[in-house]
Scaffold this active site. Sequence first.
Site, PDB file in Angstrom:
ATOM      1  N   GLY A 157       0.861  -1.189   0.000  1.00 34.09           N
ATOM      2  CA  GLY A 157       0.000   0.000   0.000  1.00 34.09           C
ATOM      3  C   GLY A 157       0.891   1.231   0.000  1.00 34.09           C
ATOM      4  O   GLY A 157       1.587   1.493   0.986  1.00 34.09           O
ATOM      5  N   ALA A 158       0.889   1.961  -1.125  1.00 34.38           N
ATOM      6  CA  ALA A 158       1.757   3.138  -1.239  1.00 34.38           C
ATOM      7  C   ALA A 158       0.946   4.425  -1.080  1.00 34.38           C
ATOM      8  O   ALA A 158       1.221   5.437  -1.710  1.00 34.38           O
ATOM      9  CB  ALA A 158       2.479   3.119  -2.587  1.00 34.38           C
ATOM     10  N   ASP A 196       2.215  -1.635  -4.476  1.00 32.78           N
ATOM     11  CA  ASP A 196       0.818  -1.180  -4.597  1.00 32.78           C
ATOM     12  C   ASP A 196       0.243  -1.800  -5.869  1.00 32.78           C
ATOM     13  O   ASP A 196       0.985  -2.232  -6.752  1.00 32.78           O
ATOM     14  CB  ASP A 196       0.766   0.351  -4.687  1.00 32.78           C
ATOM     15  CG  ASP A 196      -0.596   0.918  -4.296  1.00 32.78           C
ATOM     16  OD1 ASP A 196      -0.721   1.463  -3.182  1.00 32.78           O
ATOM     17  OD2 ASP A 196      -1.548   0.804  -5.113  1.00 32.78           O
ATOM     18  N   SER A 224      -4.383  -1.713   8.032  1.00 31.42           N
ATOM     19  CA  SER A 224      -5.668  -1.467   7.366  1.00 31.42           C
ATOM     20  C   SER A 224      -6.824  -1.682   8.351  1.00 31.42           C
ATOM     21  O   SER A 224      -6.801  -2.610   9.158  1.00 31.42           O
ATOM     22  CB  SER A 224      -5.830  -2.427   6.179  1.00 31.42           C
ATOM     23  OG  SER A 224      -4.649  -2.453   5.413  1.00 31.42           O
ATOM     24  N   ASN A 225      -7.824  -0.832   8.249  1.00 31.37           N
ATOM     25  CA  ASN A 225      -8.962  -0.860   9.175  1.00 31.37           C
ATOM     26  C   ASN A 225     -10.164  -1.630   8.658  1.00 31.37           C
ATOM     27  O   ASN A 225     -10.347  -1.687   7.447  1.00 31.37           O
ATOM     28  CB  ASN A 225      -9.394   0.590   9.461  1.00 31.37           C
ATOM     29  CG  ASN A 225      -8.640   1.176  10.635  1.00 31.37           C
ATOM     30  OD1 ASN A 225      -8.424   0.498  11.634  1.00 31.37           O
ATOM     31  ND2 ASN A 225      -8.258   2.436  10.503  1.00 31.37           N
ATOM     32  N   HIS A 240      -9.714  -0.832  18.397  1.00 27.29           N
ATOM     33  CA  HIS A 240      -9.328   0.444  17.774  1.00 27.29           C
ATOM     34  C   HIS A 240     -10.605   1.035  17.169  1.00 27.29           C
ATOM     35  O   HIS A 240     -10.857   0.922  15.977  1.00 27.29           O
ATOM     36  CB  HIS A 240      -8.280   0.180  16.694  1.00 27.29           C
ATOM     37  CG  HIS A 240      -7.756   1.419  16.022  1.00 27.29           C
ATOM     38  ND1 HIS A 240      -7.219   2.476  16.714  1.00 27.29           N
ATOM     39  CD2 HIS A 240      -7.696   1.769  14.705  1.00 27.29           C
ATOM     40  CE1 HIS A 240      -6.841   3.411  15.858  1.00 27.29           C
ATOM     41  NE2 HIS A 240      -7.126   3.008  14.628  1.00 27.29           N
ATOM     42  N   GLY A 245       1.370   4.277   3.996  1.00 30.60           N
ATOM     43  CA  GLY A 245       2.482   3.484   3.471  1.00 30.60           C
ATOM     44  C   GLY A 245       3.649   4.353   3.022  1.00 30.60           C
ATOM     45  O   GLY A 245       4.813   4.082   3.359  1.00 30.60           O
TER      46      GLY A 245
HETATM   47  P1  NAD Z   1      -4.717   5.390   1.103  1.00 34.83           P
HETATM   48  O1  NAD Z   1      -6.006   5.318   0.388  1.00 34.83           O
HETATM   49  O2  NAD Z   1      -3.936   6.649   1.065  1.00 34.83           O
HETATM   50  O3  NAD Z   1      -3.743   4.206   0.613  1.00 34.83           O
HETATM   51  C1  NAD Z   1      -4.153   2.892   0.452  1.00 34.83           C
HETATM   52  C2  NAD Z   1      -3.352   2.285  -0.680  1.00 34.83           C
HETATM   53  O4  NAD Z   1      -3.647   0.882  -0.758  1.00 34.83           O
HETATM   54  C3  NAD Z   1      -3.676   2.872  -2.065  1.00 34.83           C
HETATM   55  O5  NAD Z   1      -2.508   3.386  -2.679  1.00 34.83           O
HETATM   56  C4  NAD Z   1      -4.236   1.682  -2.848  1.00 34.83           C
HETATM   57  O6  NAD Z   1      -3.920   1.695  -4.226  1.00 34.83           O
HETATM   58  C5  NAD Z   1      -3.542   0.523  -2.134  1.00 34.83           C
HETATM   59  N1  NAD Z   1      -4.200  -0.767  -2.381  1.00 34.83           N
HETATM   60  C6  NAD Z   1      -5.517  -1.058  -2.467  1.00 34.83           C
HETATM   61  N2  NAD Z   1      -5.709  -2.362  -2.728  1.00 34.83           N
HETATM   62  C7  NAD Z   1      -4.467  -2.921  -2.792  1.00 34.83           C
HETATM   63  C8  NAD Z   1      -3.995  -4.241  -3.017  1.00 34.83           C
HETATM   64  N3  NAD Z   1      -4.828  -5.257  -3.226  1.00 34.83           N
HETATM   65  N4  NAD Z   1      -2.658  -4.440  -3.024  1.00 34.83           N
HETATM   66  C9  NAD Z   1      -1.787  -3.442  -2.814  1.00 34.83           C
HETATM   67  N5  NAD Z   1      -2.179  -2.158  -2.595  1.00 34.83           N
HETATM   68  C10 NAD Z   1      -3.502  -1.907  -2.586  1.00 34.83           C
HETATM   69  O7  NAD Z   1      -5.040   5.010   2.639  1.00 34.83           O
HETATM   70  P2  NAD Z   1      -4.138   5.324   3.923  1.00 34.83           P
HETATM   71  O8  NAD Z   1      -4.498   6.631   4.482  1.00 34.83           O
HETATM   72  O9  NAD Z   1      -2.717   5.020   3.571  1.00 34.83           O
HETATM   73  O10 NAD Z   1      -4.716   4.215   4.923  1.00 34.83           O
HETATM   74  C11 NAD Z   1      -4.511   2.854   4.664  1.00 34.83           C
HETATM   75  C12 NAD Z   1      -5.309   1.988   5.628  1.00 34.83           C
HETATM   76  O11 NAD Z   1      -4.792   2.135   6.941  1.00 34.83           O
HETATM   77  C13 NAD Z   1      -6.798   2.367   5.728  1.00 34.83           C
HETATM   78  O12 NAD Z   1      -7.581   1.202   5.839  1.00 34.83           O
HETATM   79  C14 NAD Z   1      -6.866   3.170   7.023  1.00 34.83           C
HETATM   80  O13 NAD Z   1      -8.152   3.141   7.608  1.00 34.83           O
HETATM   81  C15 NAD Z   1      -5.852   2.416   7.848  1.00 34.83           C
HETATM   82  N6  NAD Z   1      -5.290   3.143   8.991  1.00 34.83           N
HETATM   83  C16 NAD Z   1      -5.181   2.437  10.147  1.00 34.83           C
HETATM   84  C17 NAD Z   1      -4.635   3.042  11.255  1.00 34.83           C
HETATM   85  C18 NAD Z   1      -4.487   2.238  12.515  1.00 34.83           C
HETATM   86  O14 NAD Z   1      -4.241   2.823  13.580  1.00 34.83           O
HETATM   87  N7  NAD Z   1      -4.599   0.929  12.460  1.00 34.83           N
HETATM   88  C19 NAD Z   1      -4.206   4.385  11.197  1.00 34.83           C
HETATM   89  C20 NAD Z   1      -4.309   5.054   9.991  1.00 34.83           C
HETATM   90  C21 NAD Z   1      -4.857   4.416   8.874  1.00 34.83           C
END
Ligand code: NAD
Length: 306
Positions: A7-8, A31, A117-118, A173, A12
Site C-alpha cells: 500500500g503506497a 501497490d 488497514s482498518n 481500535h 504506506g
Molecule cells: P490510502 O487510500 O492513502 O492508501 C491505500 C493504498 O492501498 C492505495 O494506494 C491503494 O492503491 C492501495 N491498495 C488497495 N488495494 C491494494 C492491493 N490489493 N494491493 C496493494 N495495494 C492496494 O489510505 P491510507 O491513508 O494510507 O490508509 C490505509 C489503511 O490504513 C486504511 O484502511 C486506514 O483506515 C488504515 N489506517 C489504520 C490506522 C491504525 O491505527 N490501524 C491508522 C491510519 C490508517
Amino acid sequence: MKITIIGAGNVGASLAQRLAEQDFADVVILDIIEGLPQGKALDILQSAPILGFSHRIIGTNRYEDTTGSDIIVITSGIARKPGMTREDLIKINANIVAGVAENAARHSPNCIIITVSNPVDALTYLALKVSGFPRHRVFGLSGVLDSARFASFIAQELNVPASEVSCYVLGEHGQNMVILPRLATVRGKPLTDLLPTDSIASLAQRTIAGGADIVSLLKTSSAFYAPSAAILKMVLTIVHNNKELMPVAACLAGEYGLKDVVISVPVKLGKDGICDFEPLELTVEEKKMLANSAEAVRAQIASLPV
Ligand code: NAD
C-alpha cells in the site's frame, strides 16, 4: 534487513519515508496501482544525497520483489471518509487484506506481519488466519497510536512535553477503546492526582474521536503522520530487540480470560515479534472493559471470509 510496505498511499508512503531516513533496512513499497509505488520510491531515493542515507528503496507491483522480507506492513485498502466508521471499511478491506496476507506469507514465510488497514483488529485476525503464521508474528497497529493520541492531549492540557507522559489505551481500535487513567503518569506522578475526573473523561473522549476528528478536517483522507510514527516505533522495537512494553492488536489465547479474538493489549516486542503476551496486571474492572471491547470485535470477525 528488508522491510516491505504493502500500500503506497498516505500511511504506506509516510512510513517508507520515515524508514528510509532511519537508514537501517532496504525498503520495498508495493501497490496495485502501476507507477505509484515506483514514483514514490524514486522521489524518496532522490532525497538520499541530501539526507545521507544509503539503503535501497524500490517501488513495485510484483510480490516477487518482496521475497525474503523480515517485516511486512500491510497498509493497503481504503481509508475512512467523513461520516464513515472504521467498521464501514470491512467488506472492501477484508478482501484486499486476505489477498495481500496470502501473497506476503508465500514470498516471506519467516516474516513478521504488522497490519494497519482498518478495522485493524478484525483484519489482523484475518491476516493471522490467512498467513497461517503463529500469533507472535502477526499483530496490528492500534494501541501505540491511540496511547499517543491520549498522551498528546494530556500533555497539551497540563502544558508538559508529551515525552513525559506515559499511558495505555487498550481494546478495540474504535468506539470501544479502553482508556486506562489508572496507568497514566506525568513525570512519574499519577494522572488521577493531577487532573479532575471530568477533565480526564473529556480527554479520553477526544482520544476515542481522535481519528474521526482528523478525517472530518482532511475530508478526503484519514490520519497518516502519527500512524506512520507509531508503526516506526513498533518496527524499531522489533529491530533493536528492545522488549519494550507497548499495546498492540494481538490475538489472545486465554490472556485476560479472552480467546481467539484480536484487541489491543500490552505486550513486549522483540526480534521474533511478541515475546510476552501478559506483562501487566489489570484490575477486574479493566478486564471487564476489555471483554466488552472484545465482543465488539467478535461481531466484526463473524462477518469475515474465513
Ligand atoms: P490510502 O487510500 O492513502 O492508501 C491505500 C493504498 O492501498 C492505495 O494506494 C491503494 O492503491 C492501495 N491498495 C488497495 N488495494 C491494494 C492491493 N490489493 N494491493 C496493494 N495495494 C492496494 O489510505 P491510507 O491513508 O494510507 O490508509 C490505509 C489503511 O490504513 C486504511 O484502511 C486506514 O483506515 C488504515 N489506517 C489504520 C490506522 C491504525 O491505527 N490501524 C491508522 C491510519 C490508517
